[in-house]
Motif scaffolding. Structure first.
Motif, PDB file in Angstrom:
ATOM      1  N   GLY A 272      68.938  62.097  52.630  1.00 21.63           N
ATOM      2  CA  GLY A 272      67.802  61.327  52.149  1.00 21.63           C
ATOM      3  C   GLY A 272      67.581  61.597  50.676  1.00 21.63           C
ATOM      4  N   ILE A 273      67.520  60.534  49.867  1.00 19.55           N
ATOM      5  CA  ILE A 273      67.300  60.668  48.427  1.00 19.55           C
ATOM      6  C   ILE A 273      66.013  59.938  48.082  1.00 19.55           C
ATOM      7  CG2 ILE A 273      68.230  60.300  46.119  1.00 19.55           C
ATOM      8  CD1 ILE A 273      71.011  60.249  47.312  1.00 19.55           C
ATOM      9  N   SER A 274      65.037  60.672  47.614  1.00 24.28           N
ATOM     10  CA  SER A 274      63.729  60.078  47.328  1.00 24.28           C
ATOM     11  C   SER A 274      63.752  59.305  46.017  1.00 24.28           C
ATOM     12  CB  SER A 274      62.665  61.177  47.277  1.00 24.28           C
ATOM     13  OG  SER A 274      62.561  61.832  48.516  1.00 24.28           O
ATOM     14  N   GLY A 275      62.709  58.510  45.817  1.00 27.81           N
ATOM     15  CA  GLY A 275      62.667  57.553  44.729  1.00 27.81           C
ATOM     16  C   GLY A 275      62.805  58.149  43.338  1.00 27.81           C
ATOM     17  N   SER A 276      63.415  57.346  42.461  1.00 29.32           N
ATOM     18  CA  SER A 276      63.528  57.644  41.028  1.00 29.32           C
ATOM     19  C   SER A 276      64.371  58.871  40.719  1.00 29.32           C
ATOM     20  CB  SER A 276      62.139  57.793  40.391  1.00 29.32           C
ATOM     21  OG  SER A 276      61.393  56.599  40.540  1.00 29.32           O
ATOM     22  N   SER A 277      65.218  59.281  41.653  1.00 32.15           N
ATOM     23  CA  SER A 277      66.173  60.353  41.370  1.00 32.15           C
ATOM     24  C   SER A 277      67.458  59.762  40.810  1.00 32.15           C
ATOM     25  CB  SER A 277      66.475  61.156  42.634  1.00 32.15           C
ATOM     26  OG  SER A 277      65.370  61.943  42.995  1.00 32.15           O
ATOM     27  N   THR A 278      68.202  60.606  40.104  1.00 30.15           N
ATOM     28  CA  THR A 278      69.463  60.189  39.500  1.00 30.15           C
ATOM     29  C   THR A 278      70.583  61.090  40.007  1.00 30.15           C
ATOM     30  OG1 THR A 278      68.354  59.410  37.493  1.00 30.15           O
ATOM     31  CG2 THR A 278      70.719  59.861  37.342  1.00 30.15           C
ATOM     32  N   VAL A 279      71.635  60.478  40.519  1.00 28.63           N
ATOM     33  CA  VAL A 279      72.814  61.199  41.004  1.00 28.63           C
ATOM     34  C   VAL A 279      73.975  60.812  40.089  1.00 28.63           C
ATOM     35  CG1 VAL A 279      74.399  61.530  42.936  1.00 28.63           C
ATOM     36  CG2 VAL A 279      71.949  61.190  43.365  1.00 28.63           C
ATOM     37  N   GLY A 280      74.638  61.798  39.503  1.00 31.19           N
ATOM     38  CA  GLY A 280      75.667  61.515  38.517  1.00 31.19           C
ATOM     39  C   GLY A 280      76.978  61.039  39.109  1.00 31.19           C
ATOM     40  N   ASP A 281      78.006  60.983  38.275  1.00 32.28           N
ATOM     41  CA  ASP A 281      79.345  60.582  38.692  1.00 32.28           C
ATOM     42  C   ASP A 281      80.028  61.739  39.427  1.00 32.28           C
ATOM     43  OD1 ASP A 281      78.902  58.246  37.280  1.00 32.28           O
ATOM     44  OD2 ASP A 281      80.051  58.884  35.518  1.00 32.28           O
ATOM     45  N   GLY A 282      80.814  61.399  40.448  1.00 32.91           N
ATOM     46  CA  GLY A 282      81.631  62.392  41.130  1.00 32.91           C
ATOM     47  C   GLY A 282      80.854  63.467  41.856  1.00 32.91           C
ATOM     48  N   VAL A 283      79.634  63.167  42.268  1.00 35.63           N
ATOM     49  CA  VAL A 283      78.805  64.126  42.991  1.00 35.63           C
ATOM     50  C   VAL A 283      79.156  64.086  44.474  1.00 35.63           C
ATOM     51  CG1 VAL A 283      76.428  64.648  43.697  1.00 35.63           C
ATOM     52  CG2 VAL A 283      76.928  64.020  41.324  1.00 35.63           C
ATOM     53  N   MET A 284      79.105  65.237  45.149  1.00 33.09           N
ATOM     54  CA  MET A 284      79.334  65.319  46.589  1.00 33.09           C
ATOM     55  C   MET A 284      78.104  65.933  47.242  1.00 33.09           C
ATOM     56  SD  MET A 284      83.327  66.563  46.647  1.00 33.09           S
ATOM     57  CE  MET A 284      83.541  66.122  48.362  1.00 33.09           C
ATOM     58  N   ILE A 285      77.498  65.190  48.183  1.00 30.69           N
ATOM     59  CA  ILE A 285      76.278  65.638  48.845  1.00 30.69           C
ATOM     60  C   ILE A 285      76.566  65.766  50.339  1.00 30.69           C
ATOM     61  CG2 ILE A 285      73.851  65.166  49.279  1.00 30.69           C
ATOM     62  CD1 ILE A 285      73.807  63.466  46.754  1.00 30.69           C
ATOM     63  N   GLY A 286      76.428  66.978  50.883  1.00 31.47           N
ATOM     64  CA  GLY A 286      76.721  67.244  52.283  1.00 31.47           C
ATOM     65  C   GLY A 286      75.681  66.665  53.224  1.00 31.47           C
ATOM     66  N   GLY A 287      76.043  66.571  54.494  1.00 27.47           N
ATOM     67  CA  GLY A 287      75.215  65.936  55.504  1.00 27.47           C
ATOM     68  C   GLY A 287      73.830  66.552  55.644  1.00 27.47           C
ATOM     69  N   GLN A 288      72.834  65.691  55.838  1.00 26.60           N
ATOM     70  CA  GLN A 288      71.448  66.060  56.106  1.00 26.60           C
ATOM     71  C   GLN A 288      70.782  66.785  54.938  1.00 26.60           C
ATOM     72  OE1 GLN A 288      71.533  68.123  59.914  1.00 26.60           O
ATOM     73  NE2 GLN A 288      71.247  66.180  60.980  1.00 26.60           N
ATOM     74  N   ALA A 289      71.350  66.695  53.748  1.00 32.12           N
ATOM     75  CA  ALA A 289      70.660  67.223  52.577  1.00 32.12           C
ATOM     76  C   ALA A 289      69.492  66.305  52.240  1.00 32.12           C
ATOM     77  CB  ALA A 289      71.615  67.337  51.387  1.00 32.12           C
ATOM     78  N   GLY A 290      68.441  66.898  51.685  1.00 29.92           N
ATOM     79  CA  GLY A 290      67.283  66.128  51.259  1.00 29.92           C
ATOM     80  C   GLY A 290      67.027  66.352  49.784  1.00 29.92           C
ATOM     81  N   ILE A 291      66.821  65.262  49.034  1.00 30.06           N
ATOM     82  CA  ILE A 291      66.608  65.349  47.590  1.00 30.06           C
ATOM     83  C   ILE A 291      65.249  64.737  47.277  1.00 30.06           C
ATOM     84  CG2 ILE A 291      67.462  64.622  45.329  1.00 30.06           C
ATOM     85  CD1 ILE A 291      70.260  64.488  46.627  1.00 30.06           C
ATOM     86  N   THR A 292      64.379  65.531  46.664  1.00 30.41           N
ATOM     87  CA  THR A 292      63.058  65.042  46.335  1.00 30.41           C
ATOM     88  C   THR A 292      63.121  64.050  45.181  1.00 30.41           C
ATOM     89  OG1 THR A 292      60.781  65.750  45.961  1.00 30.41           O
ATOM     90  CG2 THR A 292      62.482  66.816  44.638  1.00 30.41           C
ATOM     91  N   GLY A 293      62.019  63.376  44.910  1.00 30.83           N
ATOM     92  CA  GLY A 293      62.003  62.349  43.882  1.00 30.83           C
ATOM     93  C   GLY A 293      62.038  62.899  42.469  1.00 30.83           C
ATOM     94  N   HIS A 294      62.515  62.057  41.549  1.00 32.81           N
ATOM     95  CA  HIS A 294      62.463  62.332  40.115  1.00 32.81           C
ATOM     96  C   HIS A 294      63.290  63.552  39.699  1.00 32.81           C
ATOM     97  CE1 HIS A 294      59.198  59.350  39.696  1.00 32.81           C
ATOM     98  NE2 HIS A 294      58.753  59.853  40.854  1.00 32.81           N
TER      99      HIS A 294
END
Length: 353
Positions: A272-294
């Motif tokens: 889950g990626i919350s609003g207004s976040s930025t994920v760069g190039d070539g990023v790897m995010i594992g299962g069920q990770a949570g990313i807060t906004g901004h």
């Protein structure tokens, strides 16, 4: 045992041809003329199949395999049973993937449910929609006014393409996909149940309760993006939500409004990626990770499964844990707490447990 795969086998390749295709080297005593027509796991493969070995955990399966040939890294050659045909590859999973695509071209991208091409008489297509040649729109799909669909695209049964949406060429729009307020590039794959362009989650406290904040942005999905079943990507609030070229998103991922994901990133199931976040190039995010906004995840960063990200992650960093921090720090803390818990045990405490 009969072949129960939904993907038929073709003429296949010889081991020598596979070596040329993948850059692997023929193993000692391996005949280049052996012909293989399929792929399989070590414990299931037969004499016509290529398998692979890159984890010593499966050494027992390697010893008993009936595969016609095995791709293996040089460091695991001592584990090979005598006489087993093999190819030595620098990157075993990548080489195996190359062969799989060659053997089963029909499995590369989803195909139409029915063999008929063109627009089904049971589809609902607005007369103002712009449909290029060689587009397949299957039964019960709905295409709204002013929508544009490029050549070679397949729209599966029950999909809804809202007015004004644009879909590039050679895309695959799965069954029950819903698109609104969205622009798609070429060769985009949306698996069944994907929802793109619905409202982002926006409310402010008001006198009578929660007042809605309108979401007037779009979703822009660039070329060669693939999105797994039942993922949801919200449209932007006052800027666009963007998914960069070549990014792969797994099943059941939620991406909030105004999120920008870079190119060639990998986002695994139930993230889950919350609003207004930025994920760069070539990023790897594992299962069920949570990313807060901004927050910003820097280029090339890796986030472990089940991580909880509340702050910016530097470029190239490897983070994990809740709250997420550098992996070495996280593992050191886990080890310390485990040892502390062991030291604190006593027969009395154990009885209380």
């Amino acid at each position: 045992m009969p072949d129960t795969s939904f993907f038929p086998r073709g003429a296949g390749l010889t081991v020598g041809e596979i070596a040329g295709l993948t850059g692997a080297e023929l193993g000692a005593g391996t005949e280049p003329g052996i012909r293989l027509t399929g792929i399989g796991a070590l414990d299931l493969a037969g004499r016509d199949d290529l398998s692979f070995f890159d984890n010593p955990r499966y050494a027992g399966q390697l010893a008993a395999t009936r595969a016609g040939c095995v791709l293996v890294a040089s460091k695991y050659l001592p584990l090979l049973p005598e006489g087993l045909p093999h190819l030595v590859a620098a990157n075993v999973p990548a080489a195996f993937a190359v062969v799989g695509r060659e053997f089963y071209p029909a499995a590369r991208t989803p195909s139409a449910v029915l063999p008929s091409l063109g627009i089904s008489p049971r589809a609902e297509v607005d007369p103002t929609a712009e449909i290029e040649d060689d587009v397949t729109i299957e039964a019960f799909a709905v295409v709204g006014p002013g929508a544009r669909i490029g050549r070679g695209t397949i729209v599966s049964p029950g999909a809804v393409i809202a007015g004004g949406c644009a879909i590039g060429r050679d895309c695959r729009i799965g069954a029950q996909v819903v698109l609104s307020n969205a622009l798609l590039g070429n060769r985009v794959i949306l698996h069944p149940g994907v929802k793109i362009g619905q409202d982002g989650f926006g409310y402010v406290p008001g006198r009578a309760g929660l007042d809605k904040v309108v979401q007037i942005g779009r979703v822009v999905i660039q070329d060669d993006v693939e999105i797994g079943a039942n993922a949801a990507i919200d449209r932007g609030a006052i800027r666009d939500t963007v998914i960069g070229e070549g990014t792969k998103i797994d099943n059941q991922v939620q991406i909030g409004h105004n999120v920008a994901v870079g190119r060639h990133s990998v986002i695994v199931s139930q993230v889950g990626i919350s609003g207004s976040s930025t994920v760069g190039d070539g990023v790897m995010i594992g299962g069920q990770a949570g990313i807060t906004g901004h927050v910003t995840i820097g280029d090339g960063a890796q986030l472990a499964a089940l991580s909880g990200v509340a702050t910016d992650v530097p470029k190239g960093a490897r983070w994990g844990g809740i709250p997420a921090r550098p992996v070495r720090e996280w593992l050191r803390e886990v080890r310390f707490l485990t040892e502390l818990a062991k030291k604190g045990r006593s027969p009395r405490n154990e009885r209380n447990d």
